[in-house]
Scaffold this motif. Structure first.
Motif, PDB file in Angstrom:
ATOM      1  N   ARG A  66     -26.424  11.568 -19.353  1.00  0.00           N
ATOM      2  CA  ARG A  66     -27.347  12.382 -18.542  1.00  0.00           C
ATOM      3  C   ARG A  66     -26.567  13.200 -17.518  1.00  0.00           C
ATOM      4  O   ARG A  66     -26.823  14.391 -17.317  1.00  0.00           O
ATOM      5  N   SER A  76     -26.460  19.629 -24.945  1.00  0.00           N
ATOM      6  CA  SER A  76     -27.280  18.434 -25.178  1.00  0.00           C
ATOM      7  C   SER A  76     -26.886  17.716 -26.466  1.00  0.00           C
ATOM      8  O   SER A  76     -26.776  16.488 -26.492  1.00  0.00           O
ATOM      9  N   GLU A 124     -32.073  24.475 -25.411  1.00  0.00           N
ATOM     10  CA  GLU A 124     -33.230  24.015 -24.623  1.00  0.00           C
ATOM     11  C   GLU A 124     -32.835  22.868 -23.691  1.00  0.00           C
ATOM     12  O   GLU A 124     -32.056  21.985 -24.068  1.00  0.00           O
ATOM     13  N   ASN A 125     -33.354  22.880 -22.478  1.00  0.00           N
ATOM     14  CA  ASN A 125     -33.097  21.794 -21.524  1.00  0.00           C
ATOM     15  C   ASN A 125     -33.930  20.579 -21.913  1.00  0.00           C
ATOM     16  O   ASN A 125     -35.151  20.640 -21.948  1.00  0.00           O
ATOM     17  N   VAL A 126     -33.256  19.481 -22.232  1.00  0.00           N
ATOM     18  CA  VAL A 126     -33.967  18.291 -22.707  1.00  0.00           C
ATOM     19  C   VAL A 126     -34.121  17.236 -21.614  1.00  0.00           C
ATOM     20  O   VAL A 126     -34.749  16.199 -21.841  1.00  0.00           O
ATOM     21  N   LYS A 186     -35.411  15.643 -17.997  1.00  0.00           N
ATOM     22  CA  LYS A 186     -36.491  15.732 -17.030  1.00  0.00           C
ATOM     23  C   LYS A 186     -35.925  16.185 -15.687  1.00  0.00           C
ATOM     24  O   LYS A 186     -34.808  15.836 -15.324  1.00  0.00           O
ATOM     25  N   THR A 187     -36.727  16.936 -14.939  1.00  0.00           N
ATOM     26  CA  THR A 187     -36.338  17.337 -13.591  1.00  0.00           C
ATOM     27  C   THR A 187     -37.039  16.436 -12.593  1.00  0.00           C
ATOM     28  O   THR A 187     -38.261  16.315 -12.603  1.00  0.00           O
ATOM     29  N   LYS A 188     -36.233  15.787 -11.756  1.00  0.00           N
ATOM     30  CA  LYS A 188     -36.784  14.858 -10.775  1.00  0.00           C
ATOM     31  C   LYS A 188     -36.480  15.351  -9.369  1.00  0.00           C
ATOM     32  O   LYS A 188     -35.586  16.170  -9.154  1.00  0.00           O
ATOM     33  N   PHE A 227     -35.144  11.789 -20.181  1.00  0.00           N
ATOM     34  CA  PHE A 227     -35.254  12.931 -21.084  1.00  0.00           C
ATOM     35  C   PHE A 227     -36.725  13.272 -21.330  1.00  0.00           C
ATOM     36  O   PHE A 227     -37.606  12.432 -21.158  1.00  0.00           O
ATOM     37  N   LYS A 228     -36.958  14.489 -21.764  1.00  0.00           N
ATOM     38  CA  LYS A 228     -38.319  14.925 -22.035  1.00  0.00           C
ATOM     39  C   LYS A 228     -38.910  14.162 -23.220  1.00  0.00           C
ATOM     40  O   LYS A 228     -38.199  13.825 -24.169  1.00  0.00           O
ATOM     41  N   LYS A 229     -40.213  13.918 -23.149  1.00  0.00           N
ATOM     42  CA  LYS A 229     -40.888  13.079 -24.133  1.00  0.00           C
ATOM     43  C   LYS A 229     -40.728  13.617 -25.549  1.00  0.00           C
ATOM     44  O   LYS A 229     -40.454  12.857 -26.488  1.00  0.00           O
ATOM     45  N   ARG A 230     -40.884  14.925 -25.731  1.00  0.00           N
ATOM     46  CA  ARG A 230     -40.780  15.519 -27.063  1.00  0.00           C
ATOM     47  C   ARG A 230     -39.392  15.288 -27.657  1.00  0.00           C
ATOM     48  O   ARG A 230     -39.251  14.985 -28.847  1.00  0.00           O
TER      49      ARG A 230
END
Length: 335
Positions: A114, A123, A180-182, A184-186, A307-310
């Motif tokens: 990450r 990625s 694509e950015n995979v 999550k942004t926190k 990471f993003k759910k998709r």
């Protein structure tokens, strides 16, 4: 409200861990009481297995978050771009072999990957490193070779299948997601960016800050995953697997599912796999040894957290397919 929910969730996980530790440390004292004797032995086994998984994984988690913090503090985006091949397809090859230099197990690899992706690593290259490092490293090779002394080719086959599978999965990820950015942004990521743009800050203090923050963030998912795995180990009847252990078609898939829920660290899973050697095919044992370090309950929860759910769902879908096909081809034509 979100902060209150997060604090409540973290507190519950911490209390559960303290309860398990209390039962682990004082079980012998309470065995003489009538109340303790009424507790089914399977629940006591859950406690023992849970703590064994935690105690086995914690050193590697500490290693992973500390390496992640060092990367955040000392490694620049330009440095990562310089060491990687510019060609997106060629870059997966050195990524798959990084585990030889950085022997990190699956308990620790996700925070590191990450951080590398946030620093500019593509990625798909990070995913190749994440999937291969827990398999292709000297510690895992040695443990596999020792556990399968009667099957000397198993250690080499594990490295080969892990190498090929991780590269194939990485290429599929690249074709599907490309740039694509995979991640999550926190909120804490924005906080880190604020720190990153102040070069006069003490980098060693920043390392400790990032390590402690990531340890608590990662640790809660480790606890949940370890608890689910301990429930499975305590209540699942392994004899139910024996009836299909000799099927070259079904057995690899079954053992992959078993590896997912068992969640054994890659440095020790070879000894678990070798215990099934008399009833399962070599191909199915190989599937267990390759798929388990790539995807299990513990790191699935961590993946969904970072990471993003998709992206995670796609990775969970494609990884078992690729591993199964590579193992199936290998067992049909080589082993």
């Amino acid at each position: 409200m979100t902060y209150v929910n997060k604090l409540l969730k973290d507190s519950i996980i911490l209390l559960l861990f303290c309860l398990f530790m209390f039962l682990f440390l004082f079980a012998e004292v309470f065995k003489t009481t009538s109340l303790f004797n009424r507790i089914p032995s399977s629940f006591i086994n859950v406690n023992t297995i849970f703590l064994s998984i935690i105690l086995e994984a914690i050193p590697f988690i500490l290693l992973g978050v500390f390496v992640s913090a060092l990367i955040q503090a000392f490694v620049s985006e330009n440095a990562i771009r310089r060491v990687l091949p510019r060609n997106a397809y060629l870059a997966v090859i050195p990524a798959a072999m990084l585990g030889i230099i950085f022997p990190i197990c699956e308990c620790a690899i996700i925070p590191v990957v990450r951080r590398l992706i946030k620093k500019g690593m593509p990625s798909h290259v990070g995913i190749v490193f994440m999937l291969s490092a827990p398999i292709i490293n000297p510690v895992v090779y040695a443990s596999t070779y020792y556990a399968f002394r009667s099957i000397p080719y198993m250690a080499n086959s594990r490295m080969l299948v892990g190498f090929i599978s991780s590269i194939l999965i990485g290429l599929i990820i690249y074709r599907q997601f490309k740039k694509e950015n995979v991640l999550k942004t926190k909120k804490e990521d924005l906080h880190e960016e604020h720190y990153h743009h102040h070069p006069k800050r003490n980098k060693f203090l920043d390392t400790l800050y990032h390590a402690s923050d990531e340890l608590f963030d990662t640790g809660k998912y480790l606890f949940i995953g370890a608890f689910l795995a301990s429930l499975f180990q305590a209540f699942f009847d392994r004899n139910a697997l024996l009836s299909i252990g000799t099927s070259t078609t079904l057995a690899p898939g079954v053992m992959m599912g078993f590896a997912y829920v068992l969640s054994v660290c890659s440095s020790a899973d070879a000894f678990v796999a070798s215990s099934f050697g008399s009833t399962f095919t070599a191909g199915s044992l190989l599937a267990f040894l390759v798929f388990g370090p790539m995807i299990d309950i513990k790191n699935t929860l961590m993946l969904f957290a970072y990471f993003k759910k998709r992206f995670v769902l796609f990775l969970l879908f494609i990884t078992p397919i690729v591993v199964y096909l590579v193992v199936f081809i290998l067992q049909e034509f080589i082993i």
